[in-house]
Design a protein around this motif. Structure first.
Motif, mmCIF file in Angstrom:
data_model
loop_
_atom_site.group_PDB
_atom_site.id
_atom_site.type_symbol
_atom_site.label_atom_id
_atom_site.label_comp_id
_atom_site.label_asym_id
_atom_site.label_seq_id
_atom_site.Cartn_x
_atom_site.Cartn_y
_atom_site.Cartn_z
ATOM 1 N N VAL A 177 2.033 -4.521 4.869
ATOM 2 C CA VAL A 177 1.349 -3.552 4.011
ATOM 3 C C VAL A 177 1.300 -4.120 2.590
ATOM 4 C CG1 VAL A 177 1.284 -1.163 3.198
ATOM 5 C CG2 VAL A 177 2.323 -1.683 5.420
ATOM 6 N N TRP A 178 0.113 -4.451 2.144
ATOM 7 C CA TRP A 178 -0.081 -5.018 0.789
ATOM 8 C C TRP A 178 -0.014 -3.887 -0.233
ATOM 9 C CZ3 TRP A 178 -5.514 -6.487 -1.389
ATOM 10 C CH2 TRP A 178 -5.365 -7.107 -2.636
ATOM 11 N N THR A 179 0.891 -4.032 -1.198
ATOM 12 C CA THR A 179 1.043 -3.002 -2.226
ATOM 13 C C THR A 179 1.066 -3.643 -3.621
ATOM 14 O OG1 THR A 179 3.410 -3.114 -1.710
ATOM 15 C CG2 THR A 179 2.192 -1.208 -0.876
ATOM 16 N N PRO A 180 -0.105 -3.997 -4.139
ATOM 17 C CA PRO A 180 -0.145 -4.584 -5.479
ATOM 18 C C PRO A 180 0.291 -3.576 -6.537
ATOM 19 C CG PRO A 180 -2.380 -4.076 -4.718
ATOM 20 C CD PRO A 180 -1.452 -3.816 -3.563
ATOM 21 N N GLY A 181 0.800 -4.068 -7.658
ATOM 22 C CA GLY A 181 1.272 -3.203 -8.756
ATOM 23 C C GLY A 181 2.438 -3.887 -9.448
ATOM 24 N N HIS A 182 3.588 -3.931 -8.762
ATOM 25 C CA HIS A 182 4.777 -4.619 -9.306
ATOM 26 C C HIS A 182 4.532 -6.129 -9.322
ATOM 27 C CE1 HIS A 182 8.970 -5.396 -10.161
ATOM 28 N NE2 HIS A 182 9.103 -6.107 -9.061
ATOM 29 N N ALA A 183 3.835 -6.626 -8.315
ATOM 30 C CA ALA A 183 3.318 -8.007 -8.279
ATOM 31 C C ALA A 183 1.994 -7.938 -7.526
ATOM 32 C CB ALA A 183 4.302 -8.927 -7.562
ATOM 33 N N ASP A 184 1.091 -8.828 -7.866
ATOM 34 C CA ASP A 184 -0.259 -8.743 -7.271
ATOM 35 C C ASP A 184 -0.219 -8.833 -5.748
ATOM 36 O OD1 ASP A 184 -1.099 -8.666 -9.863
ATOM 37 O OD2 ASP A 184 -2.056 -10.639 -9.863
ATOM 38 N N GLY A 185 0.621 -9.730 -5.241
ATOM 39 C CA GLY A 185 0.664 -9.932 -3.797
ATOM 40 C C GLY A 185 1.922 -9.355 -3.171
ATOM 41 N N HIS A 186 2.420 -8.249 -3.728
ATOM 42 C CA HIS A 186 3.632 -7.616 -3.198
ATOM 43 C C HIS A 186 3.356 -7.077 -1.790
ATOM 44 C CE1 HIS A 186 6.728 -4.545 -2.606
ATOM 45 N NE2 HIS A 186 7.443 -5.181 -3.519
ATOM 46 N N ALA A 187 4.255 -7.387 -0.847
ATOM 47 C CA ALA A 187 4.062 -6.933 0.535
ATOM 48 C C ALA A 187 5.267 -6.145 1.032
ATOM 49 C CB ALA A 187 3.843 -8.132 1.453
ATOM 50 N N MET A 188 4.997 -5.100 1.806
ATOM 51 C CA MET A 188 6.058 -4.374 2.506
ATOM 52 C C MET A 188 5.864 -4.644 3.999
ATOM 53 S SD MET A 188 6.214 -0.707 0.511
ATOM 54 C CE MET A 188 4.794 0.031 1.326
ATOM 55 N N LEU A 189 6.916 -4.376 4.779
ATOM 56 C CA LEU A 189 6.833 -4.559 6.231
ATOM 57 C C LEU A 189 7.245 -3.257 6.902
ATOM 58 C CD1 LEU A 189 8.657 -7.998 6.350
ATOM 59 C CD2 LEU A 189 6.215 -7.645 6.801
ATOM 60 N N LEU A 190 6.361 -2.711 7.724
ATOM 61 C CA LEU A 190 6.644 -1.445 8.396
ATOM 62 C C LEU A 190 6.939 -1.685 9.877
ATOM 63 C CD1 LEU A 190 6.656 1.722 8.345
ATOM 64 C CD2 LEU A 190 4.239 1.584 9.034
ATOM 65 N N ARG A 191 8.127 -1.249 10.304
ATOM 66 C CA ARG A 191 8.452 -1.310 11.728
ATOM 67 C C ARG A 191 7.911 -0.018 12.343
ATOM 68 N NH1 ARG A 191 14.581 -2.679 13.494
ATOM 69 N NH2 ARG A 191 14.982 -0.487 13.074
ATOM 70 N N GLU A 192 6.753 -0.144 12.974
ATOM 71 C CA GLU A 192 6.032 1.066 13.380
ATOM 72 C C GLU A 192 6.755 1.861 14.458
ATOM 73 O OE1 GLU A 192 1.479 0.864 12.608
ATOM 74 O OE2 GLU A 192 2.081 -1.073 13.432
ATOM 75 N N ALA A 193 7.578 1.191 15.256
ATOM 76 C CA ALA A 193 8.281 1.898 16.337
ATOM 77 C C ALA A 193 9.148 3.042 15.817
ATOM 78 C CB ALA A 193 9.130 0.906 17.131
ATOM 79 N N ASP A 194 9.785 2.843 14.655
ATOM 80 C CA ASP A 194 10.661 3.910 14.140
ATOM 81 C C ASP A 194 10.440 4.228 12.656
ATOM 82 O OD1 ASP A 194 11.757 1.637 13.036
ATOM 83 O OD2 ASP A 194 13.755 1.881 13.886
#
Ligand SMILES: [Zn+2]
Length: 330
Positions: A177-194
């Protein structure tokens, strides 16, 4: 061993938080070790890696050792963003075998900060000057950057993933999940199962992550950050594992608080702005009064600039440039 200090602790199934000491006000960065389940043919993965100080390196190595691992046993190192406290040890870890991964945007827009120091220094100086920062507040900058750069070893052969892509990490799928703001290419990772979210510095428990304009960042990061907060809320995550401080259970609630915080600061900034033009530096001294050291002053300036440029883009305030210096007014 009874009574031994535990260097990592399980925060979600198969995910161990490793708080690593860093020489910054946060005191610790949370690295996360993703351990494959029994029978999985995948190797362990580390998310974020602190910066290279003797204490940080020893802390991270000791925590991995608790799991019978060394850097060379990791399959991959994933970095949420390029800031030194999350990325510094990447090149050293890579040299022992694991591949280093980041968002494609962060490779182009963040990783370059470490690989092109001269160009970045020049751009930085130009931006400071353009916004009224005088030399006395930049006196320690060269020394500070030399120290920071000595603690950051960029990856030599970084690999990239894209927004929305699904990665199999330690045998389990995670969505990028790309979430620019704090850094342009800041990424989060979502474990969709839980719904477990490796959140980087997108949302933090006790403080608002720095949203600032630097010479190499997008021109309106606060607008991106607001959008990224919406995106974070929409994930419906059950638990966020952030880069600093404790896990966050009410992810949507914290995102709403951070949004409200920035709107409150924007309102305060609007009240403070005068009809006579001022530089961002002058405004930042009023917006962030009190005793800040030089580095903290520059962060305050950078955050003020992000708020000012947001208001300019919204048509709420005026920006004018005279003899190469930018001024803002009501
Ligand atoms: Zn951080």
């Amino acid at each position: 061993m009874a009574g031994a200090i535990q260097l990592s602790h399980q925060v979600a199934t198969g995910i161990f938080a490793i708080p690593v000491p860093i020489p910054y006000p946060f005191k610790y960065v949370n690295c996360y070790l993703l351990m494959p389940g029994p029978g999985s043919s995948d190797g362990p993965v580390l998310v974020d890696c602190a910066l290279d100080t003797a204490e940080a390196r020893a802390g991270l190595e000791a925590a991995l050792r608790e799991h019978g691992l060394g850097f060379g046993d990791l399959e991959r190192l994933i970095v949420t963003h390029h800031h030194p406290d999350h990325y510094g040890l990447a090149g050293l870890i890579e040299a022992q075998g694991p591949t280093v991964w980041m968002l494609d945007v962060e490779l182009e827009r963040g990783h370059v900060f470490w690989t092109e120091p001269e160009r970045m220094n020049q751009m930085g100086q130009a931006l400071f000057h353009q916004h009224g920062v005088t030399d006395e507040y930049l006196a320690d900058l060269g020394q500070e950057m030399t120290k920071t750069r000595s603690r950051v070893h960029p990856a030599q052969n970084p690999q990239t993933f894209r927004d929305g892509e699904t990665l199999r990490l330690a045998g389990i799928p995670y969505r990028v999940v790309w979430t620019p703001g704090h850094a342009d290419g800041h990424a989060m990772l979502l474990r969709e199962a839980d719904g477990v979210l490796l959140a980087g510095d997108q949302i933090l428990e006790r403080i608002s992550p720095n949203i600032g304009i630097w010479a190499y960042s997008y021109p309106n990061p606060l607008k991106h950050y607001f959008e990224s907060l919406e995106k974070t809320t929409a994930l419906g995550a059950s638990l966020a594992l952030p880069g600093h401080y404790r896990p966050i259970l009410d992810v949507a609630g914290r995102a709403a608080e951070l949004k409200a915080h920035h709107h409150e600061r924007l309102g305060y900034l609007l009240d403070l702005l005068k009809p006579t033009p001022q530089t961002c530096w002058q405004v930042s001294l009023e917006l962030f009064p009190g005793n800040l050291n030089l580095a903290q002053r520059r962060f305050a300036w950078s955050e003020t600039l992000a708020h000012l440029e947001y208001l300019v883009a919204e048509g709420r305030i005026k920006r004018l440039e005279q003899d190469g210096i930018v001024h803002y007014s009501r």
